[in-house]
Design a protein around this motif. Sequence first.
Motif, mmCIF file in Angstrom:
data_model
loop_
_atom_site.group_PDB
_atom_site.id
_atom_site.type_symbol
_atom_site.label_atom_id
_atom_site.label_comp_id
_atom_site.label_asym_id
_atom_site.label_seq_id
_atom_site.Cartn_x
_atom_site.Cartn_y
_atom_site.Cartn_z
ATOM 1 N N GLY A 197 47.758 51.626 55.180
ATOM 2 C CA GLY A 197 46.487 51.016 55.325
ATOM 3 C C GLY A 197 45.450 51.891 55.096
ATOM 4 O O GLY A 197 44.235 51.484 55.191
ATOM 5 N N ALA A 198 45.739 53.254 54.860
ATOM 6 C CA ALA A 198 44.447 53.969 54.805
ATOM 7 C C ALA A 198 44.005 53.746 53.098
ATOM 8 O O ALA A 198 44.843 53.528 52.157
ATOM 9 N N GLU A 199 42.638 53.818 52.951
ATOM 10 C CA GLU A 199 42.051 53.606 51.750
ATOM 11 C C GLU A 199 40.961 54.650 51.437
ATOM 12 O O GLU A 199 40.158 55.294 52.248
ATOM 13 N N GLY A 200 40.787 55.018 50.185
ATOM 14 C CA GLY A 200 39.747 55.959 49.668
ATOM 15 C C GLY A 200 38.999 55.277 48.653
ATOM 16 O O GLY A 200 39.507 54.332 47.868
ATOM 17 N N TYR A 201 37.723 55.541 48.585
ATOM 18 C CA TYR A 201 36.818 54.835 47.724
ATOM 19 C C TYR A 201 35.945 55.594 46.881
ATOM 20 O O TYR A 201 35.700 56.641 47.308
ATOM 21 N N PHE A 202 35.513 55.252 45.477
ATOM 22 C CA PHE A 202 34.480 55.996 44.907
ATOM 23 C C PHE A 202 34.037 55.067 43.766
ATOM 24 O O PHE A 202 34.626 54.217 43.324
ATOM 25 N N PHE A 203 32.688 55.030 43.697
ATOM 26 C CA PHE A 203 32.004 54.249 42.829
ATOM 27 C C PHE A 203 31.718 55.115 41.753
ATOM 28 O O PHE A 203 31.216 56.566 41.719
ATOM 29 N N GLY A 204 32.102 54.576 40.488
ATOM 30 C CA GLY A 204 32.026 55.314 39.269
ATOM 31 C C GLY A 204 32.675 54.706 38.010
ATOM 32 O O GLY A 204 32.558 53.537 37.797
ATOM 33 N N ALA A 205 33.023 55.590 37.165
ATOM 34 C CA ALA A 205 33.301 55.169 35.801
ATOM 35 C C ALA A 205 34.661 54.493 35.407
ATOM 36 O O ALA A 205 34.927 54.325 34.350
ATOM 37 N N ALA A 206 35.377 54.351 36.443
ATOM 38 C CA ALA A 206 36.839 53.696 36.186
ATOM 39 C C ALA A 206 36.749 52.224 35.713
ATOM 40 O O ALA A 206 35.846 51.500 36.383
ATOM 41 N N THR A 207 37.485 51.788 34.970
ATOM 42 C CA THR A 207 37.596 50.300 34.405
ATOM 43 C C THR A 207 38.971 49.889 34.731
ATOM 44 O O THR A 207 39.938 50.586 34.976
ATOM 45 N N GLN A 208 39.134 48.651 34.706
ATOM 46 C CA GLN A 208 40.293 47.759 34.951
ATOM 47 C C GLN A 208 41.353 48.299 33.771
ATOM 48 O O GLN A 208 42.544 48.560 34.516
ATOM 49 N N ASP A 209 41.202 48.374 32.724
ATOM 50 C CA ASP A 209 42.100 48.658 31.958
ATOM 51 C C ASP A 209 42.518 50.140 32.051
ATOM 52 O O ASP A 209 43.817 50.034 32.048
ATOM 53 N N VAL A 210 41.685 51.165 32.434
ATOM 54 C CA VAL A 210 42.211 52.395 32.453
ATOM 55 C C VAL A 210 43.004 52.375 33.639
ATOM 56 O O VAL A 210 44.145 53.302 33.694
ATOM 57 N N VAL A 211 42.309 52.071 34.824
ATOM 58 C CA VAL A 211 43.295 51.909 36.052
ATOM 59 C C VAL A 211 44.615 51.230 35.990
ATOM 60 O O VAL A 211 45.586 52.041 36.441
ATOM 61 N N GLU A 212 44.693 50.204 35.589
ATOM 62 C CA GLU A 212 46.041 49.270 35.464
ATOM 63 C C GLU A 212 47.044 50.178 34.162
ATOM 64 O O GLU A 212 48.050 50.203 34.693
ATOM 65 N N GLY A 213 46.563 50.649 33.335
ATOM 66 C CA GLY A 213 47.204 51.178 32.258
ATOM 67 C C GLY A 213 47.606 52.735 32.500
ATOM 68 O O GLY A 213 48.667 53.141 32.214
ATOM 69 N N LEU A 214 46.699 53.334 33.049
ATOM 70 C CA LEU A 214 46.981 55.044 33.302
ATOM 71 C C LEU A 214 46.903 55.515 34.524
ATOM 72 O O LEU A 214 47.745 56.347 35.013
ATOM 73 N N ILE A 215 45.992 55.182 35.583
ATOM 74 C CA ILE A 215 45.752 55.789 36.915
ATOM 75 C C ILE A 215 46.971 55.096 37.746
ATOM 76 O O ILE A 215 47.378 55.872 38.274
ATOM 77 N N LYS A 216 47.043 53.926 37.745
ATOM 78 C CA LYS A 216 47.874 53.326 39.060
ATOM 79 C C LYS A 216 49.478 53.725 38.590
ATOM 80 O O LYS A 216 50.044 54.060 39.554
ATOM 81 N N PRO A 217 49.863 53.778 37.461
ATOM 82 C CA PRO A 217 51.255 54.217 37.276
ATOM 83 C C PRO A 217 51.484 55.474 37.643
ATOM 84 O O PRO A 217 52.654 56.179 38.128
ATOM 85 N N ALA A 218 50.444 56.597 37.417
ATOM 86 C CA ALA A 218 50.380 57.924 37.721
ATOM 87 C C ALA A 218 50.454 58.073 39.323
ATOM 88 O O ALA A 218 50.962 59.367 39.577
ATOM 89 N N LEU A 219 49.869 57.066 40.059
ATOM 90 C CA LEU A 219 49.663 57.561 41.578
ATOM 91 C C LEU A 219 50.560 56.780 42.396
ATOM 92 O O LEU A 219 50.788 57.260 43.324
ATOM 93 N N VAL A 220 50.900 55.442 42.009
ATOM 94 C CA VAL A 220 51.750 54.440 43.157
ATOM 95 C C VAL A 220 52.805 55.309 43.263
ATOM 96 O O VAL A 220 53.874 55.798 42.526
ATOM 97 N N GLY A 221 53.222 55.279 44.624
ATOM 98 C CA GLY A 221 54.478 56.180 45.204
ATOM 99 C C GLY A 221 54.323 57.355 45.537
ATOM 100 O O GLY A 221 55.070 57.988 46.126
ATOM 101 N N GLU A 222 53.138 58.039 44.984
ATOM 102 C CA GLU A 222 52.762 59.465 45.456
ATOM 103 C C GLU A 222 52.172 59.485 46.681
ATOM 104 O O GLU A 222 51.385 58.744 47.303
ATOM 105 N N ASP A 223 52.257 60.685 47.312
ATOM 106 C CA ASP A 223 51.514 61.197 48.561
ATOM 107 C C ASP A 223 50.240 61.466 48.258
ATOM 108 O O ASP A 223 49.750 62.472 47.517
ATOM 109 N N PRO A 224 48.994 60.769 48.741
ATOM 110 C CA PRO A 224 47.691 61.008 48.409
ATOM 111 C C PRO A 224 47.226 62.300 49.034
ATOM 112 O O PRO A 224 46.184 62.751 48.307
#
Length: 141
Positions: A45-72
């Motif tokens: 349930g922990a969350e981290g936030y940042f306002f900035g340059a990320a777009t939906q396409d980049v997050v879904e296509g590149l960021i999310k696959p690289a981070l999901v399942g990893e220790d933050p």
Amino acid sequence: MKIVDVKVDSFRFLTNIGRDYEGHPHPGEEHWGTNSMLTIVTDEGAEGYFFGAATQDVVEGLIKPALVGEDPFFREKLWYRLKRVQKLSTVLHDMVIACVDCALWDLAGRYLNVPVYKMMGAARTRVPAYASIMPGDDIPG
């Protein structure tokens, strides 16, 4: 703790801040601005936030696959992973990786209930103020 989701919410807002050709902010006509908020979510349930340059396409296509399942808390490992992904991408620029890194620091600080500046080795409790203004040469009047 594992990362279970990475998402971006875009929103519009009224602003009177315009930008010149170099990107510097200046007062201007009221108009609709846009921004986005990157959110990293964990299975605890922990969350981290940042306002900035990320777009939906980049997050879904590149960021999310690289981070999901990893220790933050493995921020450096994740940073290097994103830098490797960046080598094969034309849209994953440094500003996006910086957004992710800041959101991971924010997540850790919120989870541990410790300000990020202390996690980074706090050297002082006060910082001298500095102010600067752009010359505004390109603005009439």
